[in-house]
Design a protein around this motif. Structure first.
Motif, PDB file in Angstrom:
ATOM      1  N   LEU A   1       3.624  -3.254  -4.082  1.00 48.82           N
ATOM      2  CA  LEU A   1       2.997  -2.241  -5.050  1.00 48.82           C
ATOM      3  C   LEU A   1       1.583  -2.019  -4.525  1.00 48.82           C
ATOM      4  O   LEU A   1       0.856  -3.150  -4.798  1.00 48.82           O
ATOM      5  CB  LEU A   1       3.494  -2.696  -6.380  1.00 48.82           C
ATOM      6  N   ASN A   2       1.266  -0.837  -4.601  1.00 44.86           N
ATOM      7  CA  ASN A   2      -0.178  -0.824  -4.273  1.00 44.86           C
ATOM      8  C   ASN A   2      -1.025  -0.007  -5.241  1.00 44.86           C
ATOM      9  O   ASN A   2      -2.264  -0.349  -5.383  1.00 44.86           O
ATOM     10  CB  ASN A   2      -0.353   0.022  -2.807  1.00 44.86           C
ATOM     11  N   GLN A   3      -0.505   0.940  -5.992  1.00 44.14           N
ATOM     12  CA  GLN A   3      -1.246   1.678  -7.014  1.00 44.14           C
ATOM     13  C   GLN A   3      -0.278   2.132  -7.746  1.00 44.14           C
ATOM     14  O   GLN A   3       1.030   2.314  -7.709  1.00 44.14           O
ATOM     15  CB  GLN A   3      -1.943   2.907  -6.308  1.00 44.14           C
ATOM     16  N   VAL A   4      -0.714   2.183  -9.323  1.00 45.74           N
ATOM     17  CA  VAL A   4       0.111   2.956 -10.385  1.00 45.74           C
ATOM     18  C   VAL A   4      -0.998   3.536 -11.182  1.00 45.74           C
ATOM     19  O   VAL A   4      -1.932   3.174 -11.410  1.00 45.74           O
ATOM     20  CB  VAL A   4       0.669   1.561 -11.455  1.00 45.74           C
ATOM     21  N   SER A   5      -0.488   4.699 -11.333  1.00 38.77           N
ATOM     22  CA  SER A   5      -1.488   5.721 -12.228  1.00 38.77           C
ATOM     23  C   SER A   5      -0.517   6.728 -13.211  1.00 38.77           C
ATOM     24  O   SER A   5       1.040   6.584 -12.889  1.00 38.77           O
ATOM     25  CB  SER A   5      -2.098   6.733 -11.323  1.00 38.77           C
ATOM     26  N   ILE A   6      -1.059   7.067 -14.338  1.00 34.71           N
ATOM     27  CA  ILE A   6      -0.461   7.813 -15.371  1.00 34.71           C
ATOM     28  C   ILE A   6      -1.357   9.001 -15.361  1.00 34.71           C
ATOM     29  O   ILE A   6      -2.302   9.117 -15.624  1.00 34.71           O
ATOM     30  CB  ILE A   6      -0.160   7.210 -16.616  1.00 34.71           C
TER      31      ILE A   6
ATOM     32  N   TYR B   1       1.890  -0.068 -21.547  1.00 38.01           N
ATOM     33  CA  TYR B   1       3.371  -0.017 -21.429  1.00 38.01           C
ATOM     34  C   TYR B   1       3.873  -0.051 -19.932  1.00 38.01           C
ATOM     35  O   TYR B   1       5.046  -0.062 -19.797  1.00 38.01           O
ATOM     36  CB  TYR B   1       3.924   1.495 -21.981  1.00 38.01           C
ATOM     37  N   VAL B   2       2.943  -0.311 -18.829  1.00 40.57           N
ATOM     38  CA  VAL B   2       3.450  -0.314 -17.628  1.00 40.57           C
ATOM     39  C   VAL B   2       3.822  -1.757 -17.512  1.00 40.57           C
ATOM     40  O   VAL B   2       3.000  -2.807 -17.781  1.00 40.57           O
ATOM     41  CB  VAL B   2       2.149   0.078 -16.774  1.00 40.57           C
ATOM     42  N   GLY B   3       4.841  -2.075 -16.705  1.00 49.29           N
ATOM     43  CA  GLY B   3       5.370  -3.253 -16.572  1.00 49.29           C
ATOM     44  C   GLY B   3       5.026  -4.028 -15.376  1.00 49.29           C
ATOM     45  O   GLY B   3       4.732  -5.241 -15.260  1.00 49.29           O
ATOM     46  N   GLN B   4       4.457  -3.277 -14.269  1.00 46.15           N
ATOM     47  CA  GLN B   4       4.155  -3.757 -12.904  1.00 46.15           C
ATOM     48  C   GLN B   4       2.882  -3.336 -12.719  1.00 46.15           C
ATOM     49  O   GLN B   4       2.488  -1.999 -12.778  1.00 46.15           O
ATOM     50  CB  GLN B   4       5.134  -3.473 -11.986  1.00 46.15           C
ATOM     51  N   HIS B   5       1.871  -3.948 -12.511  1.00 47.12           N
ATOM     52  CA  HIS B   5       0.635  -3.682 -12.085  1.00 47.12           C
ATOM     53  C   HIS B   5       0.200  -4.233 -10.713  1.00 47.12           C
ATOM     54  O   HIS B   5       0.667  -5.314 -10.307  1.00 47.12           O
ATOM     55  CB  HIS B   5      -0.560  -4.498 -12.951  1.00 47.12           C
ATOM     56  N   PRO B   6      -0.395  -3.553  -9.743  1.00 47.29           N
ATOM     57  CA  PRO B   6      -0.671  -3.907  -8.274  1.00 47.29           C
ATOM     58  C   PRO B   6      -1.577  -5.121  -8.250  1.00 47.29           C
ATOM     59  O   PRO B   6      -2.303  -5.537  -9.568  1.00 47.29           O
ATOM     60  CB  PRO B   6      -1.384  -2.779  -7.735  1.00 47.29           C
TER      61      PRO B   6
ATOM     62  N   GLY C   1      -5.361 -18.228  -5.482  1.00 46.11           N
ATOM     63  CA  GLY C   1      -5.146 -16.801  -5.084  1.00 46.11           C
ATOM     64  C   GLY C   1      -3.973 -16.057  -6.015  1.00 46.11           C
ATOM     65  O   GLY C   1      -3.553 -16.644  -7.149  1.00 46.11           O
ATOM     66  N   GLU C   2      -3.487 -15.059  -5.624  1.00 45.92           N
ATOM     67  CA  GLU C   2      -2.515 -14.163  -6.335  1.00 45.92           C
ATOM     68  C   GLU C   2      -1.596 -13.678  -5.470  1.00 45.92           C
ATOM     69  O   GLU C   2      -1.563 -13.133  -4.438  1.00 45.92           O
ATOM     70  CB  GLU C   2      -3.279 -12.976  -7.179  1.00 45.92           C
ATOM     71  N   PRO C   3      -0.181 -14.181  -5.741  1.00 46.12           N
ATOM     72  CA  PRO C   3       0.857 -13.812  -4.903  1.00 46.12           C
ATOM     73  C   PRO C   3       0.892 -12.243  -4.855  1.00 46.12           C
ATOM     74  O   PRO C   3       0.690 -11.355  -5.965  1.00 46.12           O
ATOM     75  CB  PRO C   3       2.110 -14.125  -5.885  1.00 46.12           C
ATOM     76  N   PRO C   4       1.628 -11.564  -3.799  1.00 47.86           N
ATOM     77  CA  PRO C   4       1.755 -10.101  -3.814  1.00 47.86           C
ATOM     78  C   PRO C   4       2.960  -9.530  -4.663  1.00 47.86           C
ATOM     79  O   PRO C   4       3.954 -10.131  -5.277  1.00 47.86           O
ATOM     80  CB  PRO C   4       2.355 -10.134  -2.488  1.00 47.86           C
ATOM     81  N   VAL C   5       2.522  -8.361  -5.237  1.00 39.03           N
ATOM     82  CA  VAL C   5       3.400  -7.806  -6.358  1.00 39.03           C
ATOM     83  C   VAL C   5       4.383  -7.146  -5.500  1.00 39.03           C
ATOM     84  O   VAL C   5       4.213  -5.976  -4.824  1.00 39.03           O
ATOM     85  CB  VAL C   5       2.783  -6.780  -7.258  1.00 39.03           C
ATOM     86  N   ILE C   6       5.802  -7.516  -5.740  1.00 41.20           N
ATOM     87  CA  ILE C   6       6.985  -6.550  -4.850  1.00 41.20           C
ATOM     88  C   ILE C   6       7.393  -5.440  -5.831  1.00 41.20           C
ATOM     89  O   ILE C   6       7.562  -5.858  -7.130  1.00 41.20           O
ATOM     90  CB  ILE C   6       8.011  -7.767  -4.612  1.00 41.20           C
ATOM     91  N   TYR C   7       7.540  -4.492  -5.506  1.00 43.84           N
ATOM     92  CA  TYR C   7       7.675  -3.282  -6.190  1.00 43.84           C
ATOM     93  C   TYR C   7       9.291  -3.505  -6.740  1.00 43.84           C
ATOM     94  O   TYR C   7      10.115  -3.885  -5.872  1.00 43.84           O
ATOM     95  CB  TYR C   7       7.784  -1.876  -5.309  1.00 43.84           C
ATOM     96  N   ASP C   8       9.490  -3.102  -7.884  1.00 42.85           N
ATOM     97  CA  ASP C   8      10.915  -3.447  -8.822  1.00 42.85           C
ATOM     98  C   ASP C   8      11.245  -1.959  -9.105  1.00 42.85           C
ATOM     99  O   ASP C   8      10.624  -1.537 -10.364  1.00 42.85           O
ATOM    100  CB  ASP C   8      10.752  -4.375  -9.646  1.00 42.85           C
TER     101      ASP C   8
ATOM    102  N   ILE D   1       3.789   1.043  -1.417  1.00 43.09           N
ATOM    103  CA  ILE D   1       4.220   1.931  -2.445  1.00 43.09           C
ATOM    104  C   ILE D   1       3.303   2.271  -3.558  1.00 43.09           C
ATOM    105  O   ILE D   1       2.848   1.526  -4.115  1.00 43.09           O
ATOM    106  CB  ILE D   1       5.789   1.654  -2.954  1.00 43.09           C
ATOM    107  N   GLY D   2       3.115   3.442  -3.855  1.00 45.59           N
ATOM    108  CA  GLY D   2       2.224   4.041  -5.116  1.00 45.59           C
ATOM    109  C   GLY D   2       3.367   4.557  -6.245  1.00 45.59           C
ATOM    110  O   GLY D   2       4.158   5.470  -5.771  1.00 45.59           O
ATOM    111  N   VAL D   3       2.902   4.225  -7.366  1.00 39.16           N
ATOM    112  CA  VAL D   3       3.818   4.767  -8.504  1.00 39.16           C
ATOM    113  C   VAL D   3       3.044   5.902  -9.193  1.00 39.16           C
ATOM    114  O   VAL D   3       1.951   5.262  -9.750  1.00 39.16           O
ATOM    115  CB  VAL D   3       4.533   3.759  -9.323  1.00 39.16           C
TER     116      VAL D   3
END
Length: 136
Positions: free
Chosen positions: A2-7, A22-27, A61-68, A104-106
């Protein structure tokens, strides 16, 4: 990943910044809006998790966020319910996925339509004591 989330919304009256809650996954976090330093630190650790230094570096560090995809569809419904609770009863939320390589960007696109308002309230109270209390 997951690279980007926008509304986004086409209605200027609807503020989209409160809807980010309300966003469940953040990059992954970026430092100075440029570099994902915590992700790079996590990637520096070796594959052997029995070594203390690798575990220590992973904690820094911070683990990578995998898109769900299931989480993003639940997020779309949560945003739609939140906008409907704001008074936009015919609101629609579209989920747009932008893929670039393995990232992926959402984007959540909110179409609120017309807002409903309560104009008149009528009270029918049978008990006179309660009616007098409510008039005060």
């Amino acid at each position: 990943m997951l690279n980007q989330v926008s509304i986004r919304s086409d209605n200027k009256d609807l503020k989209t910044s409160p809807l980010m809650g309300y966003v469940g996954q953040h990059p992954n976090n970026k430092w100075f809006s440029l570099v994902k330093v915590p992700l790079y630190i996590y990637s520096l650790s070796g594959r052997d998790s029995t070594k203390r230094i690798n575990r220590f570096i992973r904690r820094l560090g911070e683990p990578p966020v995998i898109y769900d995809s299931v989480m993003s569809s639940k997020t779309r419904l949560n945003i739609q319910n939140a906008v409907q609770n704001m008074g936009y009863l015919n609101a629609e939320v579209d989920l747009i996925q932008v893929t670039k390589g393995n990232r992926i960007g959402v984007r959540y696109y909110v179409q609120p339509h017309q807002r409903y308002k309560v104009c008149d309230i009528q009270k029918d109270i049978q008990d006179t004591a309660i009616a007098q209390q409510l008039k005060q």
